[in-house]
Structures are given as C-alpha cells and as structure tokens.
Design a protein around this motif. Structure first.
Motif, PDB file in Angstrom:
ATOM      1  N   ALA A  53       0.907  -1.165   0.147  1.00  0.00           N
ATOM      2  CA  ALA A  53       0.082   0.197   0.154  1.00  0.00           C
ATOM      3  C   ALA A  53       0.751   1.110  -0.071  1.00  0.00           C
ATOM      4  CB  ALA A  53      -1.085   0.203   1.385  1.00  0.00           C
ATOM      5  N   ILE A  54       0.365   2.330  -0.378  1.00  0.00           N
ATOM      6  CA  ILE A  54       0.887   3.585  -0.330  1.00  0.00           C
ATOM      7  C   ILE A  54       0.222   4.532   0.821  1.00  0.00           C
ATOM      8  CG2 ILE A  54       1.805   3.416  -2.698  1.00  0.00           C
ATOM      9  CD1 ILE A  54      -0.409   5.708  -3.346  1.00  0.00           C
ATOM     10  N   LEU A  55       1.055   5.681   1.256  1.00  0.00           N
ATOM     11  CA  LEU A  55       0.471   6.470   2.107  1.00  0.00           C
ATOM     12  C   LEU A  55       0.016   7.605   1.289  1.00  0.00           C
ATOM     13  CD1 LEU A  55       2.872   6.892   5.120  1.00  0.00           C
ATOM     14  CD2 LEU A  55       0.557   6.443   5.351  1.00  0.00           C
ATOM     15  N   ARG A  56      -1.500   8.275   1.555  1.00  0.00           N
ATOM     16  CA  ARG A  56      -1.815   9.416   1.064  1.00  0.00           C
ATOM     17  C   ARG A  56      -2.403  10.569   1.803  1.00  0.00           C
ATOM     18  NH1 ARG A  56      -3.816  10.287  -4.210  1.00  0.00           N
ATOM     19  NH2 ARG A  56      -3.309   8.102  -5.084  1.00  0.00           N
ATOM     20  N   LEU A  57      -2.352  11.590   1.784  1.00  0.00           N
ATOM     21  CA  LEU A  57      -2.841  12.624   2.362  1.00  0.00           C
ATOM     22  C   LEU A  57      -4.480  12.616   2.403  1.00  0.00           C
ATOM     23  CD1 LEU A  57      -2.887  15.467   4.056  1.00  0.00           C
ATOM     24  CD2 LEU A  57      -2.951  16.503   1.873  1.00  0.00           C
ATOM     25  N   ALA A  58      -4.999  12.286   3.726  1.00  0.00           N
ATOM     26  CA  ALA A  58      -6.593  12.543   3.376  1.00  0.00           C
ATOM     27  C   ALA A  58      -7.299  13.822   2.951  1.00  0.00           C
ATOM     28  CB  ALA A  58      -7.121  11.863   4.885  1.00  0.00           C
ATOM     29  N   PRO A  59      -8.250  13.856   2.504  1.00  0.00           N
ATOM     30  CA  PRO A  59      -8.885  15.043   1.942  1.00  0.00           C
ATOM     31  C   PRO A  59      -9.419  15.936   3.551  1.00  0.00           C
ATOM     32  CG  PRO A  59     -10.238  13.545   1.520  1.00  0.00           C
ATOM     33  CD  PRO A  59      -9.173  12.874   2.140  1.00  0.00           C
ATOM     34  N   MET A  60      -8.677  17.132   3.569  1.00  0.00           N
ATOM     35  CA  MET A  60      -9.063  17.914   4.744  1.00  0.00           C
ATOM     36  C   MET A  60      -9.305  19.419   4.198  1.00  0.00           C
ATOM     37  SD  MET A  60      -6.547  16.390   7.627  1.00  0.00           S
ATOM     38  CE  MET A  60      -7.433  16.812   9.047  1.00  0.00           C
ATOM     39  N   THR A  61     -10.242  20.135   4.907  1.00  0.00           N
ATOM     40  CA  THR A  61     -10.403  21.516   4.559  1.00  0.00           C
ATOM     41  C   THR A  61     -10.958  22.310   5.667  1.00  0.00           C
ATOM     42  OG1 THR A  61     -13.049  21.176   3.847  1.00  0.00           O
ATOM     43  CG2 THR A  61     -11.297  21.035   2.077  1.00  0.00           C
ATOM     44  N   GLY A  62     -11.154  23.412   5.794  1.00  0.00           N
ATOM     45  CA  GLY A  62     -11.396  24.310   6.831  1.00  0.00           C
ATOM     46  C   GLY A  62     -10.518  24.353   7.780  1.00  0.00           C
ATOM     47  N   ALA A  63      -9.343  24.772   7.044  1.00  0.00           N
ATOM     48  CA  ALA A  63      -7.976  24.967   7.734  1.00  0.00           C
ATOM     49  C   ALA A  63      -8.051  25.916   8.990  1.00  0.00           C
ATOM     50  CB  ALA A  63      -7.004  25.081   6.929  1.00  0.00           C
ATOM     51  N   GLU A  64      -8.937  27.252   8.448  1.00  0.00           N
ATOM     52  CA  GLU A  64      -8.847  28.428   9.713  1.00  0.00           C
ATOM     53  C   GLU A  64      -9.734  27.705  10.740  1.00  0.00           C
ATOM     54  OE1 GLU A  64      -8.429  32.457   7.215  1.00  0.00           O
ATOM     55  OE2 GLU A  64     -10.261  31.148   6.871  1.00  0.00           O
ATOM     56  N   GLN A  65     -10.857  27.136  10.660  1.00  0.00           N
ATOM     57  CA  GLN A  65     -11.888  26.857  11.500  1.00  0.00           C
ATOM     58  C   GLN A  65     -11.396  25.718  12.321  1.00  0.00           C
ATOM     59  OE1 GLN A  65     -12.576  26.948   8.215  1.00  0.00           O
ATOM     60  NE2 GLN A  65     -14.756  27.330   7.715  1.00  0.00           N
ATOM     61  N   ASN A  66     -10.887  24.668  11.447  1.00  0.00           N
ATOM     62  CA  ASN A  66     -10.675  23.531  12.265  1.00  0.00           C
ATOM     63  C   ASN A  66      -8.928  23.349  12.957  1.00  0.00           C
ATOM     64  OD1 ASN A  66     -13.250  22.089  12.071  1.00  0.00           O
ATOM     65  ND2 ASN A  66     -12.717  21.945  10.013  1.00  0.00           N
ATOM     66  N   ILE A  67      -8.151  23.756  12.206  1.00  0.00           N
ATOM     67  CA  ILE A  67      -6.971  23.657  12.712  1.00  0.00           C
ATOM     68  C   ILE A  67      -6.341  24.924  13.261  1.00  0.00           C
ATOM     69  CG2 ILE A  67      -4.475  23.134  11.831  1.00  0.00           C
ATOM     70  CD1 ILE A  67      -5.887  21.922   9.224  1.00  0.00           C
ATOM     71  N   GLY A  68      -7.019  26.032  12.901  1.00  0.00           N
ATOM     72  CA  GLY A  68      -6.401  27.286  13.484  1.00  0.00           C
ATOM     73  C   GLY A  68      -5.296  27.912  12.450  1.00  0.00           C
ATOM     74  N   TYR A  69      -5.234  27.238  11.489  1.00  0.00           N
ATOM     75  CA  TYR A  69      -4.482  28.173  10.373  1.00  0.00           C
ATOM     76  C   TYR A  69      -4.881  29.428  10.056  1.00  0.00           C
ATOM     77  CZ  TYR A  69      -0.257  26.271   7.532  1.00  0.00           C
ATOM     78  OH  TYR A  69       0.734  26.012   7.076  1.00  0.00           O
ATOM     79  N   ASP A  70      -3.863  30.283  10.042  1.00  0.00           N
ATOM     80  CA  ASP A  70      -4.027  31.788   9.885  1.00  0.00           C
ATOM     81  C   ASP A  70      -4.730  32.016   8.639  1.00  0.00           C
ATOM     82  OD1 ASP A  70      -3.128  32.285  12.374  1.00  0.00           O
ATOM     83  OD2 ASP A  70      -1.195  33.168  11.577  1.00  0.00           O
ATOM     84  N   ASP A  71      -4.262  31.346   7.733  1.00  0.00           N
ATOM     85  CA  ASP A  71      -4.918  31.716   6.199  1.00  0.00           C
ATOM     86  C   ASP A  71      -5.161  30.355   5.632  1.00  0.00           C
ATOM     87  OD1 ASP A  71      -5.044  33.768   4.100  1.00  0.00           O
ATOM     88  OD2 ASP A  71      -3.858  32.160   3.083  1.00  0.00           O
ATOM     89  N   GLU A  72      -6.497  30.231   4.942  1.00  0.00           N
ATOM     90  CA  GLU A  72      -7.060  28.929   4.172  1.00  0.00           C
ATOM     91  C   GLU A  72      -6.264  28.749   3.176  1.00  0.00           C
ATOM     92  OE1 GLU A  72      -9.842  26.197   4.363  1.00  0.00           O
ATOM     93  OE2 GLU A  72      -9.594  27.397   5.789  1.00  0.00           O
ATOM     94  N   LYS A  73      -5.977  29.741   2.251  1.00  0.00           N
ATOM     95  CA  LYS A  73      -5.270  29.360   1.115  1.00  0.00           C
ATOM     96  C   LYS A  73      -3.629  28.958   1.356  1.00  0.00           C
ATOM     97  CE  LYS A  73      -4.139  31.603  -3.523  1.00  0.00           C
ATOM     98  NZ  LYS A  73      -4.269  33.018  -4.271  1.00  0.00           N
TER      99      LYS A  73
END
Length: 281
Positions: A53-73
C-alpha cells in the motif's frame, strides 16, 4: 504554535481534543475517533501478507476553523508542498465556500502533481461542475458520502443522501473522462449495499476520522469484518482512520488495502514544521 487547535499530543489518539468541534475532535466526545486509534492493534492480520500500500494525505478542508491556520489558502499551498517534498500522494476536498476547492486545485497545480479529489454530496449538477473544475489535476475523483452526516454542512450546503441512481450518473461521467471513481465513507451495511450495485473503482472505508454522527465503531473492526465482501465489489480498497504506527499500517495493508490515508498526523507534522517522512511512529 499557539494559534493551532491541535494539542500536539506525543501520539494522536483522540484524547487531547475532546469536545473540539470546530477543531481537531469528533462527535460524541471523540467516541469513534478514539475507537479508530485503539482497534488496529486488536484486530487480527488479514490474509494478504505480501500486499503493498501507499500513504496518501486524507482530504481536509476548513483549515482556519478546524486547525487554526491563519490563512485558508496558505494552508493548501503549504500542505501540497510538504506532500510533494516527501513524495506523499495527495488528496483534496471541497467545502463552503467554493474557494476551498479552488485553492486546493491551484495548490496541486503549483507542485506539478495530481490528486484524489473528493466532492461533497451536493445535487449532481453541482457535483459534476466541481469535478470539471478539478479534471486537470484529478488522479481519482469521488463523492464523500459520509459528509451528509455533518448536520451543519448538510443544511448550509444543501447536501443530499445519494442513491444508486445519483451515484451511477457521476460514475458514468467520470468513466467518460477516464478518471477512476471513488466512493468515500463506506462504514455501514447500507454503504456496502451501494457498492454492490455500483462496483466503483475504489471503495474508501472511512467514518470521517470519527468526526461525524454515524454508527458506533472503528474503521479497523469494520474493515476486518467486511473486507472480503467489499473487495468483491470494487477494484481497490482504501482506508483511513486512526492509523498511527507502522504496525497499524501493516495491519491495514494485510487486508489488501492499496491506499492508506492519514489526516491529523500530517496536519500535526505540518504545523510543527516536521518532516512527513516520520508521521508513522
């Protein structure tokens, strides 16, 4: 790291973010999130000892709301670059507003890669429109049927519970473009009945990282119990949910899974500016 909602636990087992929605937590005090993390070690190994098998990043959005990232883009560009630098396969998702998907597409293009693209279960006209937006970068494309269980998103984005007929239209559309069709969110008997009818290219076993209201249980136990039946109805099986160690990866792989997706571990590594090479302990 003070702005991030992740608690940066030494190992992400679903206990440091209980009650955090929005945030890194899940429904019902992280019930299924914790089960996902615990039960890979409890199930027996599958019968495919030589599976790869290979590793793959799961689809995740809402970086500002859920992660606390300063900027979504900026999140999408930072994440795609980190994946490209570590040769990690990519997935992106969509959300509200549409910029979330558009940022993801732009970020994937910026690193010269392709991605598995997952669209929420809107009415089909809107689903197909978004799949066309992403066609140039789509290695796979699919519908995130388990997103229907997110009540706030269901109401805000007018999501619908997909029928076989709805999904067959999308499947036919993608087949005409030679893009493999993925059905994401296989976690109930009803979901297995869908893939028996559809025979998708990929059946993606997932309970949305334990974040959505659904049946109680773990993806590990569900896969263990249903892998043979699922395998007979699709070209590939993918899985995500609670995989944290190399031993967990090997256990999932032994069920003939071809792609193993990680979400929170990659987010944690990105926020801490750590290499993606060491996300599995």
């Amino acid at each position: 790291m003070s702005n991030y909602k992740c608690r940066f636990c030494p190992v992400c087992l679903g206990r440091g973010c209980i009650g955090q929605l929005p945030g890194m937590g899940g429904e019902d005090s992280n019930r299924n999130f914790i089960l996902n993390c615990n039960e890979w070690k409890k199930i027996p190994s599958g019968k495919f000892s030589d599976a790869k098998a290979i590793l793959r990043l799961a689809p995740m959005t809402g970086a500002e709301q859920n992660i606390g990232y300063d900027d979504e883009k900026q999140y999408y560009f930072d994440m795609m670059k980190a994946c490209a630098d570590s040769n990690t396969a990519i997935s992106i998702g969509d959300g509200t507003p549409d910029e979330k998907l558009l940022y993801g597409i732009e970020a994937v293009k910026s690193v010269g890669k392709k991605a598995a693209v997952f669209i929420k279960p809107y009415e089909n006209k809107k689903v197909l429109e978004r799949m066309e937006w992403a066609e140039e970068i789509s290695e796979y494309s699919g519908i995130d049927i388990d997103a229907f269980n997110i009540l706030t998103m269901r109401n805000a984005a007018h999501l619908e519970k997909k029928t076989v007929e709805n999904l067959r239209e999308v499947q036919k559309f993608l087949a005409g473009k030679n893009i493999p069709f993925v059905l994401k969110g296989i976690f109930t008997k009803e979901d297995i009945d869908l893939i028996k009818e559809l025979k998708p290219d990929v059946a993606f076993v997932s309970n949305h990282g334990g974040r959505v209201p659904t049946e109680t249980g773990s993806v590990a136990e569900f896969l263990c119990r249903n892998a043979d039946e699922i395998r007979n109805c699709c070209g590939e099986i993918w899985v995500d949910g609670g995989i944290r160690t190399k031993e967990d990866f090997a256990k999932a792989q032994s069920y003939g899974v071809t792609n193993i997706l990680l979400g929170r571990p990659y987010v944690t590594a990105l926020c801490k500016k750590e290499s993606f090479e060491n996300v599995l302990k």
